[in-house]
Design a protein around this motif. Structure first.
Motif, short mmCIF file in Angstrom:
data_model
loop_
_atom_site.label_atom_id
_atom_site.label_comp_id
_atom_site.label_asym_id
_atom_site.label_seq_id
_atom_site.Cartn_x
_atom_site.Cartn_y
_atom_site.Cartn_z
N ALA A 151 0.84 -1.19 0.00
CA ALA A 151 0.00 0.00 0.00
C ALA A 151 0.88 1.24 0.00
CB ALA A 151 -0.92 0.00 1.22
N GLU A 152 0.46 2.23 -0.78
CA GLU A 152 1.20 3.48 -0.83
C GLU A 152 1.11 4.18 0.53
OE1 GLU A 152 1.76 7.29 -3.81
OE2 GLU A 152 0.34 5.70 -4.29
N GLY A 153 2.22 4.60 1.07
CA GLY A 153 2.27 5.23 2.38
C GLY A 153 2.54 4.26 3.51
N SER A 154 2.55 2.95 3.20
CA SER A 154 2.84 1.98 4.25
C SER A 154 4.30 2.07 4.69
CB SER A 154 2.52 0.56 3.77
OG SER A 154 3.25 0.26 2.59
N VAL A 155 5.14 2.55 3.79
CA VAL A 155 6.54 2.83 4.10
C VAL A 155 6.84 4.22 3.57
CG1 VAL A 155 8.94 2.13 3.79
CG2 VAL A 155 7.14 0.39 3.88
N VAL A 156 7.39 5.09 4.42
CA VAL A 156 7.65 6.48 4.03
C VAL A 156 9.07 6.84 4.42
CG1 VAL A 156 5.22 7.16 4.23
CG2 VAL A 156 6.73 7.34 6.22
N ALA A 157 9.48 8.01 3.93
CA ALA A 157 10.80 8.52 4.29
C ALA A 157 10.88 8.68 5.80
CB ALA A 157 11.06 9.84 3.57
N GLY A 158 11.96 8.25 6.37
CA GLY A 158 12.15 8.27 7.82
C GLY A 158 12.06 6.88 8.44
N ASP A 159 11.33 5.95 7.78
CA ASP A 159 11.29 4.57 8.26
C ASP A 159 12.63 3.89 7.98
OD1 ASP A 159 8.71 4.90 9.04
OD2 ASP A 159 7.83 4.01 7.23
N ARG A 160 12.91 2.87 8.77
CA ARG A 160 14.12 2.10 8.53
C ARG A 160 13.89 1.10 7.39
NH1 ARG A 160 18.15 2.23 12.06
NH2 ARG A 160 18.71 0.04 11.68
N ILE A 161 14.99 0.68 6.80
CA ILE A 161 14.88 -0.24 5.67
C ILE A 161 14.24 -1.55 6.09
CG2 ILE A 161 17.19 -1.21 5.99
CD1 ILE A 161 15.41 -0.47 2.64
N GLU A 162 14.41 -1.93 7.36
CA GLU A 162 13.79 -3.17 7.85
C GLU A 162 12.27 -3.09 7.76
OE1 GLU A 162 17.87 -3.03 9.23
OE2 GLU A 162 16.22 -1.58 9.33
N ARG A 163 11.73 -1.89 7.90
CA ARG A 163 10.29 -1.71 7.79
C ARG A 163 9.83 -2.07 6.37
NH1 ARG A 163 5.12 -1.87 9.42
NH2 ARG A 163 3.85 -0.31 8.36
N LEU A 164 10.59 -1.68 5.38
CA LEU A 164 10.23 -2.01 3.99
C LEU A 164 10.24 -3.52 3.80
CD1 LEU A 164 9.67 -1.23 1.03
CD2 LEU A 164 12.15 -1.08 0.69
N VAL A 165 11.26 -4.20 4.33
CA VAL A 165 11.34 -5.65 4.19
C VAL A 165 10.13 -6.32 4.85
CG1 VAL A 165 12.70 -7.70 4.76
CG2 VAL A 165 13.85 -5.58 4.06
N GLU A 166 9.75 -5.84 6.04
CA GLU A 166 8.61 -6.42 6.76
C GLU A 166 7.31 -6.24 5.99
OE1 GLU A 166 8.56 -4.56 10.53
OE2 GLU A 166 10.42 -5.48 11.25
N VAL A 167 7.11 -5.05 5.47
CA VAL A 167 5.86 -4.77 4.74
C VAL A 167 5.79 -5.61 3.46
CG1 VAL A 167 4.53 -2.99 3.54
CG2 VAL A 167 5.65 -2.46 5.72
N ILE A 168 6.93 -5.74 2.79
CA ILE A 168 6.95 -6.54 1.57
C ILE A 168 6.62 -7.99 1.88
CG2 ILE A 168 8.48 -7.48 -0.22
CD1 ILE A 168 9.89 -4.77 -0.27
N GLU A 169 7.19 -8.53 2.95
CA GLU A 169 6.96 -9.92 3.31
C GLU A 169 5.54 -10.17 3.78
OE1 GLU A 169 7.26 -13.89 3.91
OE2 GLU A 169 8.42 -12.49 2.69
N ALA A 170 4.86 -9.13 4.27
CA ALA A 170 3.49 -9.29 4.75
C ALA A 170 2.58 -9.82 3.65
CB ALA A 170 2.96 -7.96 5.30
#
Length: 797
Positions: free
Chosen positions: A283-302
């Motif tokens: 989803a757009e906005g589920s990961v934004v500037a300021g989040d850590r890269i681990e957050r992107l990995v978690e959201v992708i794996e979801a």
């Protein structure tokens, strides 16, 4: 009116008039530029240029008035009240500058003209306030005062009403402002009365110095205003450029075809684009500037569409190069079937730019292109290029293999009669049956057209023969293509492959086996046998020699007499080609004629035979004719008619003296194709004969179907013993039918007087053979005709 203004000018020193004009002109130029700046800006950006308009207009008008007043009667001692003088400057700013600033904001011309008139009146108010600052008593004429006020309003109003900010409009506005100030001042001066009080002339600051200082100060004010506007404009342009570039960067970032993530040294995301959300299905906005890269990995794996552990490891590998500047690039294929090209590069700011390209379609396209490069587009079978690579790969292997080369029998007929789309459909079905019949241990290739090759692994001659027969049996069953029932055959040439056999040699051996299979009746498999290669080399050598033979004039014609049996008179000759090979000697036509028909040289050879026969015939008496054998291949060509016409015309021959002979087999098999040319030749007057009658598709109906001038009874029915009643019965039947159809009959192969007697008894009065005359060259044939003519002359006497 002009005299009034002139009177005011005369009362002012010229130097001060010039100084006042310079100040007024500078003020007008500055105001025009400031007004243009107001028109270009929006909102709060207008406040600064509006403030400068008020200051420059008030200060400029006041300075112009002050300098001109200092130059008024310079010999008189004039003093000024500082308070009232300062008040006059304030009146200039409020009465002149403010209306002009407000007019710059108006779009309606009447509003700008009204505020311009107010500003013109403000110039007058400032002027008379400044005059009131004098210590000397004075008075003003009402008429000049009113006229001066009208002048100011009359010039300022239209000057501000001018539309646009072009060069002409700016000149008009500036000129109006200068004229308004000058005409008002000098008109008012002309109507002023001043009482000079003596004794004060030397007091105070020198007026010239004071006026110069005032003028320079005002000009400095104008310069400062212009400079401030220029710098402000440059700064504004720079900010706009920065904003534009930033907007362009953001637009480019969000519209990139690949996903991008920028990560700083603390593993925090500093930039992420829209394509990243699309690519990973988050989803757009589920990961934004300021989040850590681990957050992107978690959201992708979801979404469970990607392998988290592997994806995380790949990202870590790229981020370990934070301080590097070289690009790291890798292609990764995931369990969901997607292929990502992941690239990373460190930037001088210490961040790392990660890009993700979806190479799934690209990889599929590459695979498709590779498949197209190595496979046939129609059947899907590996193509010739794939065959070469396959053979190169197995040549070093000692595993026994066999190569089968296939040729579909009568495939060309399918294309010619039913069309190429049906032929293509047939090839597709052939490929399917071929794969089934060849089995798992086989690799099937299509080299082109209907030429296909099968490579059998682990197969010897016995196994290859069994598979070859299975293929022949499979392809012999009828095919159903677009509603057409099609039956074809298949011929196979085979060769065994070992480590000493290269690709070219294996193909050549299989091709020789195929040639042999076709010559033995098709629908069979034939392995290469010893000696085939040598025969093929000899055949190719003969083909080469045939080409040289025609160029070097190695062919010649012999002529065998055709006689009337009743009196043994020579009616004509049959032209027979001979080849005098420089090394092999005399080569039989039975050797080179079939070869020339296969390679197409028979056409050129046949044209030479017709031309040479007609050349020789032209030297003989007019009652003599010549018979020439013509190949069906040559007879099918439309050019045959022109070849014959040209030869007859070149030697001035009557067409009836030339007879063209075709075999019964050729007439029956190719009759439909030959009919047009046969009709054209007979219409010309050329005679047509059927040669070797009874040896082909023997059917007496052929005599009815073709309009023939002559049939030649084959030697197999003539050159026989008297006791061979069956052969003579056939000869009898042919002769009788020829008589009934009014077609001439010629017996071939006569070698005895008994055969002549028997032919005459059957009613055949024309024949040829060794007994009547062997083939001879043209010179001997000419001499034979001369001897016959001499004998006839002696007998007549």
């Amino acid at each position: 009116m002009f005299s009034t203004i002139l009177q005011g000018l005369v009362q002012t020193h010229p130097l001060f008039v010039a100084m006042a004009a310079v100040v007024c002109g500078g003020m007008a130029l500055t105001l025009v530029l400031l007004m243009r700046q107001v028109s270009l800006n929006q909102g709060r950006r207008r406040l600064v240029p509006l403030l400068w308009i008020a200051l420059v207009a008030g200060g400029g008008v006041w300075t112009t008035h002050f300098i001109a007043m200092i130059g008024y009667r310079p010999a008189a001692a004039v003093g000024y009240d500082p308070t009232i003088t300062a008040l006059s400057a304030l009146v200039g700013v409020i009465g002149v500058g403010v209306p002009l600033a407000l007019a710059s904001l108006q779009r309606a011309r009447w509003a700008r003209a009204g505020l311009g008139a107010v500003a013109g009146a403000g110039v007058g108010a400032m002027h008379f306030t400044g005059m009131a600052a004098m210590h000397n008593p004075m008075h003003h004429e009402i008429g000049s005062t009113v006229l001066a006020m009208l002048f100011g309003m009359a010039f300022f109003a239209p000057a501000m009403a001018v539309s646009g900010m072009g060069l002409a409009a700016r000149w008009a506005r500036g000129t109006g402002l200068v004229l308004g100030v000058c005409t008002l001042h000098f008109t008012a001066i002309s109507g002023m009365g001043l009482q000079i009080i003596g004794g004060a002339a030397g007091e105070g600051i020198d007026r010239q110095l004071l006026s110069s200082f005032t003028a320079l100060t005002t000009l400095a004010l104008c310069y400062a205003a212009i400079t401030a506007m220029v710098h402000r404009r440059r700064l504004s342009s720079a900010r706009q450029e920065v904003a534009r570039k930033e907007a362009s960067f953001v637009a480019a970032l969000q519209n990139m075809s690949n996903a991008l993530v920028m990560v700083d040294e603390k593993r925090s995301i500093t930039a992420i684009n829209h394509r990243c959300y699309e690519l990973f299905g988050i989803a757009e906005g589920s990961v934004v500037a300021g989040d850590r890269i681990e957050r992107l990995v978690e959201v992708i794996e979801a979404g469970r569409a990607w392998e988290q552990a592997r994806f995380s490891a790949i990202v870590d590998t790229h981020l370990e190069r934070m301080r590097g500047t070289e690009m790291l690039r890798s292609e990764e294929e995931f369990a969901n079937g997607r292929v990502l090209c992941i690239s990373s590069r460190g930037v001088p700011t210490g961040e790392v730019v990660l890009t993700f390209d979806d190479f799934t379609e690209h990889r599929a396209a590459q695979a498709k292109i590779a498949h197209m490069a190595f496979h046939d587009a129609l059947t899907g079978l590996p193509n010739r290029r794939s065959f070469r690579d396959h053979m190169a790969a197995i040549m070093e292997d000692t595993t026994p293999r066999a190569l089968l080369m296939l040729d579909l029998d009568h495939f060309k007929v399918v294309n010619d009669t039913l069309g190429h789309p049906v032929g293509d459909g047939l090839l597709v079905q052939v490929a399917r049956r071929l794969l089934d019949a060849a089995g798992k241990g086989a690799t099937v290739f299509r080299l082109g057209g209907d030429e296909m090759v099968v490579v059998l692994d682990g197969a010897g001659e016995v196994e290859a023969t069994e598979i070859g027969r299975a293929i022949i049996e499979s392809l012999s069953r009828p095919f159903d293509v677009d509603g057409h029932k099609i039956s074809i055959g298949c011929s196979i040439g085979a060769s065994l492959i070992d480590g000493a056999t290269n690709t070219s040699e294996a193909l050549q051996r299989a091709d020789l086996g195929l040639y042999r299979a076709k010559s033995l009746g098709r629908n069979r498999i034939q392995f290469y046998e010893d000696g085939m290669m040598e025969k093929a080399l000899a055949r190719r050598q003969m083909e080469s020699d045939l080409t040289q033979a025609l160029k070097c004039g190695e062919f010649r014609l012999d002529y065998q007499p055709i006689c009337r049996l009743s009196d043994r008179a020579i009616l004509g000759f049959e032209a027979l080609i001979r080849w005098d090979h420089p090394l092999r000697g005399l080569v039989s036509p039975a050797e080179f004629i079939p070869l020339s028909e296969e390679n197409g040289m028979i056409v050129q050879i046949g044209e030479w035979v017709i031309e040479e026969a007609c050349r020789q015939l032209a030297e003989w008496p007019e009652e003599v004719h010549v018979a020439v054998n013509v190949s069906p291949m040559q007879m099918r060509l439309p050019s045959i008619v022109e070849v014959v016409r040209r030869a007859l015309a070149a030697h001035d021959l009557a067409p009836q003296r030339l007879t063209l002979e075709l075999t019964e087999t050729a007439l029956v098999r190719d009759g439909a194709h030959l009919a047009r040319n046969l009709i054209a030749l007979r219409a010309m007057g050329v005679k047509i004969a059927m040669d070797d009658f009874g040896t082909g598709y023997s059917s007496f109906t052929h005599l009815r179907d073709f309009e023939l001038d002559q049939i030649k009874i084959d030697r197999s029915f003539v050159n026989v013993a008297q006791e061979d009643h069956k052969a003579w019965a056939v000869a009898q039947a042919v002769t009788n039918m020829a008589r009934e159809l009014s077609v001439g009959a010629v017996g071939e192969g006569v070698e005895s007087s008994e055969q002549i007697t028997r032919l005459m008894e059957l009613g055949c009065d024309v024949a040829q053979g060794f007994f009547l005359g062997r083939p001879m060259d043209g010179t001997r044939a000419t001499a034979l005709l001369a001897d016959a003519a001499a004998a006839d002359h002696i007998a007549a006497e």
